[in-house]
Scaffold this active site. Structure first.
Site, PDB file in Angstrom:
ATOM      1  N   ASP A 208     -13.357 -68.687 -36.210  1.00 31.89           N
ATOM      2  CA  ASP A 208     -13.744 -70.169 -37.162  1.00 31.89           C
ATOM      3  C   ASP A 208     -12.795 -71.263 -36.627  1.00 31.89           C
ATOM      4  OD1 ASP A 208     -15.769 -71.470 -38.794  1.00 31.89           O
ATOM      5  OD2 ASP A 208     -14.494 -70.994 -40.509  1.00 31.89           O
TER       6      ASP A 208
ATOM      7  N   HIS B 143     -17.257 -79.693 -45.896  1.00 30.99           N
ATOM      8  CA  HIS B 143     -16.480 -78.306 -46.098  1.00 30.99           C
ATOM      9  C   HIS B 143     -15.680 -78.520 -47.762  1.00 30.99           C
ATOM     10  CE1 HIS B 143     -15.670 -77.681 -41.942  1.00 30.99           C
ATOM     11  NE2 HIS B 143     -16.197 -76.606 -42.368  1.00 30.99           N
TER      12      HIS B 143
ATOM     13  N   ALA C 108     -21.563 -74.947 -46.233  1.00 30.85           N
ATOM     14  CA  ALA C 108     -22.856 -74.642 -46.841  1.00 30.85           C
ATOM     15  C   ALA C 108     -22.653 -74.193 -48.008  1.00 30.85           C
ATOM     16  CB  ALA C 108     -23.638 -73.630 -45.698  1.00 30.85           C
TER      17      ALA C 108
HETATM   18  P1  13P Z   1     -17.796 -74.138 -47.100  1.00 28.85           P
HETATM   19  O1  13P Z   1     -16.530 -74.858 -47.573  1.00 28.85           O
HETATM   20  O2  13P Z   1     -18.976 -75.007 -47.766  1.00 28.85           O
HETATM   21  O3  13P Z   1     -17.795 -72.674 -47.841  1.00 28.85           O
HETATM   22  O4  13P Z   1     -18.043 -74.145 -45.677  1.00 28.85           O
HETATM   23  C1  13P Z   1     -17.246 -73.314 -44.993  1.00 28.85           C
HETATM   24  C2  13P Z   1     -17.365 -73.540 -43.566  1.00 28.85           C
HETATM   25  O5  13P Z   1     -18.012 -74.118 -42.842  1.00 28.85           O
HETATM   26  C3  13P Z   1     -16.273 -72.445 -42.550  1.00 28.85           C
HETATM   27  O6  13P Z   1     -16.303 -72.899 -41.294  1.00 28.85           O
HETATM   28  O1  G3H Z   2     -14.100 -74.303 -42.591  1.00 28.64           O
HETATM   29  C1  G3H Z   2     -13.152 -74.209 -42.732  1.00 28.64           C
HETATM   30  C2  G3H Z   2     -12.921 -72.788 -43.537  1.00 28.64           C
HETATM   31  O2  G3H Z   2     -13.431 -72.956 -44.840  1.00 28.64           O
HETATM   32  C3  G3H Z   2     -11.418 -72.295 -43.359  1.00 28.64           C
HETATM   33  O3  G3H Z   2     -10.556 -72.755 -44.314  1.00 28.64           O
HETATM   34  O4  G3H Z   2      -8.853 -73.418 -42.611  1.00 28.64           O
HETATM   35  O5  G3H Z   2      -8.511 -73.217 -45.111  1.00 28.64           O
HETATM   36  O6  G3H Z   2      -8.613 -71.332 -43.629  1.00 28.64           O
HETATM   37  P1  G3H Z   2      -9.160 -72.730 -43.908  1.00 28.64           P
HETATM   38 ZN    ZN Z   3     -16.584 -74.680 -41.061  1.00 28.80          ZN
END
Ligand code: 13P
Ligand code: G3H
Ligand code: ZN
Length: 307
Positions: free
Chosen positions: A81, A178, A210
């Site tokens: 991700d 986010h 989301a």
């Molecule tokens: P949220 O912070 O809304 O849960 O989004 C998570 C996300 O986009 C991870 O890539």
């Molecule tokens: O979109 C980001 C995810 O919520 C991951 O968050 O970078 O704190 O692991 P993080």
């Molecule tokens: Zn994200």
């Protein structure tokens, strides 16, 4: 079983539902997410961010996910991700990820195209699908029309981006962000824009940011000392609508964190003599699993595990 991420998304797009991508950082998250997938008979994407890699270690996390996936009766994709650079993408490919995101959304268009195309060149020979991102996730409420236009995904650019990069899926910006503080006022997403993007872009679309920030989790956490005033997320009916308009992957992290830590707070407050981590983390991972199950039902992926 471990599967390529692209396969899950193509089927979801064809059949009109979305697969949830749930962020994990440790074994508690992995058990919660995979346990929910088994109980819901749902395909699932386990998402690992660069921050999670720094926290949990790439080899350890990848081995854990792949080991669980081996015996899992539902399809699971292991996904990077918000991949920051090509080195992270390469390391994840080496570690056996079956899907990677390269996030060049902060870069000028041409640089985003170049970076994303290079990630595709690394991943495709290994049969690994790539998610790119165009448009930036940010709170839109205090922005001018011009600022919003600059941040939200432009449909014509999205078409060009997919053509130039060869990505398998595209993350779009339509007003989500986010974290736990997505809106001060009424939650608003740009569904018209999503329709226009869908008309021009063939590959499955992805919605980041989301989480719905469920009131029960905020209330429970607050009852036991959390300070979350003003936390607000995406209403469930907005997510249903986004999926009906072509979103095939929905990313969730914040709601899992909220459910988990609200429950840890509750156990610590109500059982002050408890110091066995299993008695504290066990209920928290159960609460996280229930959230994942609800998402799977909402996204329409429940019962879709079979091919
Ligand atoms: P949220 O912070 O809304 O849960 O989004 C998570 C996300 O986009 C991870 O890539
Ligand atoms: O979109 C980001 C995810 O919520 C991951 O968050 O970078 O704190 O692991 P993080
Ligand atoms: Zn994200």
């Amino acid at each position: 079983m471990l599967v390529a991420g692209g396969e899950l998304l193509l089927r979801a797009r064809r059949e009109g539902y979305a697969v949830g991508a749930f962020n994990i950082q440790n074994l508690e998250g992995l058990w919660a997410v995979t346990g929910a997938a088994v109980e819901e008979r749902s395909p699932v994407i386990v998402a690992v961010s660069p921050g999670a890699i720094r926290y949990g270690g790439l080899r350890l996390l990848a081995t854990a996910v792949r080991t669980v996936a081996e015996d899992l009766p539902v399809p699971l994709a292991l996904h990077l991700d918000h991949g920051e650079d090509l080195e992270t993408v390469s390391r994840c490919l080496e570690a056996g990820f079956t899907s990677v995101m390269i996030d060049g959304s902060h870069l000028p268009f041409r640089e985003n195209v170049d970076l994303t195309r290079k990630a595709v060149e690394l991943a495709h020979p290994r049969g690994v699908s790539v998610e790119g991102e165009l448009g930036r996730l940010a709170g839109m409420e205090e922005k001018s029309v011009e600022e919003r236009e600059a941040l939200l995904t432009d449909p014509a650019q999205a078409e060009e981006f997919v053509r130039l990069t060869g990505v398998d899926s595209l993350a779009v910006s339509i007003g989500t962000s986010h974290g736990a503080y997505k809106f001060r006022g009424e939650p608003r997403l740009d569904f018209e824009r999503l329709k226009l993007i869908r008309e021009r872009v063939e590959v499955p679309l992805v919605l980041h940011g989301a989480s719905s920030v469920p009131p029960w989790a905020v209330e429970k956490a607050s009852r036991y000392g959390a300070q979350l005033q003003g936390a607000k997320g995406i209403p469930e009916e907005h997510l249903r609508r986004a999926i009906s308009l072509g979103i095939a992957k929905v990313n969730i992290d914040t709601d899992l964190r909220l459910a988990f830590t609200a429950t840890v707070r509750e156990v610590l407050a109500t059982s002050p003599g408890e110091f066995d981590p299993r008695k504290i983390l066990g209920p928290a991972r159960e609460a996280m699993k229930e959230v994942v199950r609800e998402k799977m039902r909402l996204f329409g992926s429940s019962g879709r595990a079979a091919g």
